[in-house]
Design a protein around this motif. Structure first.
Motif, mmCIF file in Angstrom:
data_model
loop_
_atom_site.group_PDB
_atom_site.id
_atom_site.type_symbol
_atom_site.label_atom_id
_atom_site.label_comp_id
_atom_site.label_asym_id
_atom_site.label_seq_id
_atom_site.Cartn_x
_atom_site.Cartn_y
_atom_site.Cartn_z
ATOM 1 N N ILE A 1 0.752 -1.087 -0.038
ATOM 2 C CA ILE A 1 0.230 -0.156 0.025
ATOM 3 C C ILE A 1 0.980 0.992 -0.018
ATOM 4 C CG2 ILE A 1 -2.059 1.283 1.122
ATOM 5 C CD1 ILE A 1 -3.118 -1.377 1.182
ATOM 6 N N ASN A 2 0.809 1.712 -1.054
ATOM 7 C CA ASN A 2 1.724 3.241 -1.183
ATOM 8 C C ASN A 2 1.072 4.380 -1.579
ATOM 9 O OD1 ASN A 2 1.038 2.714 -3.695
ATOM 10 N ND2 ASN A 2 2.892 2.734 -4.683
ATOM 11 N N PHE A 3 -0.165 4.685 -0.775
ATOM 12 C CA PHE A 3 -0.901 5.753 -1.075
ATOM 13 C C PHE A 3 -0.214 7.053 -0.796
ATOM 14 C CE2 PHE A 3 -4.415 2.785 -0.277
ATOM 15 C CZ PHE A 3 -5.142 2.848 -1.414
ATOM 16 N N GLU A 4 0.756 6.986 0.528
ATOM 17 C CA GLU A 4 1.401 8.185 0.870
ATOM 18 C C GLU A 4 2.519 8.631 -0.343
ATOM 19 O OE1 GLU A 4 3.151 7.134 4.473
ATOM 20 O OE2 GLU A 4 1.425 7.252 5.540
ATOM 21 N N ASN A 5 2.759 7.739 -0.956
ATOM 22 C CA ASN A 5 4.216 7.783 -2.009
ATOM 23 C C ASN A 5 3.579 8.318 -3.496
ATOM 24 O OD1 ASN A 5 6.016 7.707 0.016
ATOM 25 N ND2 ASN A 5 5.870 5.268 -0.250
ATOM 26 N N ASN A 6 2.068 8.073 -3.572
ATOM 27 C CA ASN A 6 1.634 8.234 -4.878
ATOM 28 C C ASN A 6 1.248 9.878 -5.312
ATOM 29 O OD1 ASN A 6 1.128 6.009 -6.679
ATOM 30 N ND2 ASN A 6 0.317 5.263 -4.785
ATOM 31 N N SER A 7 1.412 10.049 -6.680
ATOM 32 C CA SER A 7 1.162 11.504 -6.796
ATOM 33 C C SER A 7 -0.363 11.763 -6.838
ATOM 34 C CB SER A 7 1.559 11.683 -8.374
ATOM 35 O OG SER A 7 0.724 11.129 -9.366
ATOM 36 N N ASN A 8 -0.727 12.905 -6.737
ATOM 37 C CA ASN A 8 -2.330 13.427 -6.979
ATOM 38 C C ASN A 8 -2.916 12.743 -8.038
ATOM 39 O OD1 ASN A 8 -2.486 14.785 -4.463
ATOM 40 N ND2 ASN A 8 -1.900 16.555 -5.441
ATOM 41 N N GLU A 9 -2.079 12.540 -9.099
ATOM 42 C CA GLU A 9 -2.532 12.189 -10.473
ATOM 43 C C GLU A 9 -3.077 10.614 -10.577
ATOM 44 O OE1 GLU A 9 0.208 14.127 -10.255
ATOM 45 O OE2 GLU A 9 -0.679 15.903 -11.264
ATOM 46 N N SER A 10 -1.908 9.830 -9.968
ATOM 47 C CA SER A 10 -2.095 8.556 -9.708
ATOM 48 C C SER A 10 -3.296 8.218 -8.825
ATOM 49 C CB SER A 10 -0.923 7.897 -9.187
ATOM 50 O OG SER A 10 -0.759 8.290 -8.054
ATOM 51 N N LEU A 11 -3.529 8.903 -7.679
ATOM 52 C CA LEU A 11 -4.733 8.784 -6.762
ATOM 53 C C LEU A 11 -5.936 8.872 -7.486
ATOM 54 C CD1 LEU A 11 -3.122 10.107 -3.472
ATOM 55 C CD2 LEU A 11 -3.322 7.518 -4.180
ATOM 56 N N GLN A 12 -6.000 9.920 -8.286
ATOM 57 C CA GLN A 12 -6.957 10.531 -8.934
ATOM 58 C C GLN A 12 -7.476 9.449 -10.027
ATOM 59 O OE1 GLN A 12 -9.106 13.272 -8.350
ATOM 60 N NE2 GLN A 12 -10.473 11.777 -9.581
ATOM 61 N N PHE B 1 6.738 1.978 -23.471
ATOM 62 C CA PHE B 1 7.593 1.796 -22.285
ATOM 63 C C PHE B 1 7.570 2.714 -21.276
ATOM 64 C CE2 PHE B 1 9.249 -0.973 -26.001
ATOM 65 C CZ PHE B 1 9.673 -1.924 -25.297
ATOM 66 N N GLY B 2 8.056 2.368 -20.196
ATOM 67 C CA GLY B 2 7.852 3.247 -18.996
ATOM 68 C C GLY B 2 6.484 3.864 -18.604
ATOM 69 N N PHE B 3 5.512 3.195 -18.791
ATOM 70 C CA PHE B 3 4.259 3.778 -18.325
ATOM 71 C C PHE B 3 4.265 3.658 -16.936
ATOM 72 C CE2 PHE B 3 -0.382 3.784 -18.213
ATOM 73 C CZ PHE B 3 -0.818 4.690 -18.904
ATOM 74 N N PRO B 4 3.333 4.622 -16.313
ATOM 75 C CA PRO B 4 3.586 4.766 -14.881
ATOM 76 C C PRO B 4 2.378 3.972 -14.209
ATOM 77 C CG PRO B 4 2.308 6.739 -16.073
ATOM 78 C CD PRO B 4 2.961 5.964 -17.087
ATOM 79 N N ALA B 5 2.385 2.725 -14.464
ATOM 80 C CA ALA B 5 1.904 1.728 -13.576
ATOM 81 C C ALA B 5 2.444 0.515 -13.344
ATOM 82 C CB ALA B 5 0.490 1.414 -14.643
ATOM 83 N N GLY B 6 2.094 -0.048 -12.246
ATOM 84 C CA GLY B 6 2.818 -1.524 -11.651
ATOM 85 C C GLY B 6 3.333 -1.223 -10.374
ATOM 86 N N HIS B 7 4.217 -1.914 -9.983
ATOM 87 C CA HIS B 7 4.919 -1.886 -8.668
ATOM 88 C C HIS B 7 6.040 -0.514 -8.431
ATOM 89 C CE1 HIS B 7 3.770 -6.013 -8.887
ATOM 90 N NE2 HIS B 7 3.632 -5.973 -7.299
ATOM 91 N N ILE B 8 5.291 0.431 -8.606
ATOM 92 C CA ILE B 8 5.969 1.636 -8.615
ATOM 93 C C ILE B 8 5.239 2.800 -7.492
ATOM 94 C CG2 ILE B 8 6.989 1.622 -10.614
ATOM 95 C CD1 ILE B 8 4.902 3.274 -11.924
ATOM 96 N N ASN B 9 5.792 3.825 -7.174
ATOM 97 C CA ASN B 9 5.076 4.577 -6.225
ATOM 98 C C ASN B 9 4.250 5.644 -6.947
ATOM 99 O OD1 ASN B 9 6.401 4.198 -3.898
ATOM 100 N ND2 ASN B 9 8.243 5.194 -4.251
ATOM 101 N N ASN B 10 4.552 5.996 -8.218
ATOM 102 C CA ASN B 10 3.679 6.960 -9.007
ATOM 103 C C ASN B 10 2.677 5.856 -9.869
ATOM 104 O OD1 ASN B 10 2.270 9.111 -9.969
ATOM 105 N ND2 ASN B 10 3.878 9.272 -11.711
ATOM 106 N N ASN B 11 2.061 5.076 -9.257
ATOM 107 C CA ASN B 11 1.130 3.926 -9.651
ATOM 108 C C ASN B 11 -0.281 4.298 -10.423
ATOM 109 O OD1 ASN B 11 0.106 1.509 -10.731
ATOM 110 N ND2 ASN B 11 -0.176 0.790 -8.690
ATOM 111 N N HIS B 12 -0.329 4.762 -11.710
ATOM 112 C CA HIS B 12 -1.689 4.817 -12.182
ATOM 113 C C HIS B 12 -2.575 3.536 -12.436
ATOM 114 C CE1 HIS B 12 0.703 8.740 -12.715
ATOM 115 N NE2 HIS B 12 -0.827 9.269 -13.203
ATOM 116 N N THR B 13 -3.821 3.948 -12.303
ATOM 117 C CA THR B 13 -4.713 2.624 -12.346
ATOM 118 C C THR B 13 -4.958 2.450 -13.883
ATOM 119 O OG1 THR B 13 -5.556 3.125 -10.259
ATOM 120 C CG2 THR B 13 -6.941 1.613 -11.818
#
Length: 168
Positions: A1-12, A134-146
């Motif tokens: 669970i990395n909600f604290e490390n995610n960007s506002n865009e990823s949480l949105q 390549f390098g799409f912001p999704a996966g096991h990363i802090n800036n994880n977009h849905t």
């Protein structure tokens, strides 16, 4: 669970997906990208899991779809083996597009493999004529977009940026 490390865009993007709203994710282009624009259903997930499901009742159908893959903490030679197996099982040949998310914390051996995870994936897909991101912001990363799997989406890969839009 990395909600604290995610960007506002990823949480949105998570909120929009959970509430059934259209989702638009934009990121910078990557040097390995293959340009193009397609509309199709997205399938996929963790590369190791997809590899382990090949030939089982839970195997996914990739024909005519956009495949999303990502992984974490794998050996590079495992990435090579998994991509070879996906190719040999026909999972790459009839795609409409490919999205490569986070390929993080990859491991190498004492004798180096000689390629990054992205270079390995490119080697198995470069012969195909579909857009690849390549390098799409999704996966096991802090800036994880849905990414909404099983949903029709539009993937647009240009020289400057990538846009993935969910079509609800």
């Amino acid at each position: 669970i990395n909600f604290e490390n995610n960007s506002n865009e990823s949480l949105q993007s998570l909120k929009d997906s959970l509430l059934g709203r259209s989702n638009r994710i934009e990121c910078k282009s990557h040097v390995f990208n293959c340009l193009g624009k397609v509309d199709a259903e997205i399938v996929g997930g963790n590369l190791s899991i997809l590899y382990s499901l090949l030939g089982s009742n839970s195997d996914i159908d990739t024909e005519g779809k956009i495949l999303f893959i990502e992984d974490v903490d794998e050996y590079l030679y495992h990435i090579d083996r998994m991509m070879m197996n996906l190719k040999r099982n026909g999972k790459l040949a009839k795609l409409k597009g490919l999205i490569v998310g986070g390929m993080n914390d990859m491991n190498d051996n004492e004798i180096p493999f000689g390629k990054s995870a992205e270079e390995i994936i490119l080697a198995y897909t470069k012969e195909y004529d579909y857009p690849i991101c390549f390098g799409f912001p999704a996966g096991h990363i802090n800036n994880n977009h849905t990414i909404m799997l099983g949903v029709n989406s539009q993937l647009s890969v240009t020289k400057r940026k990538v846009i993935l839009t969910t079509k609800l």
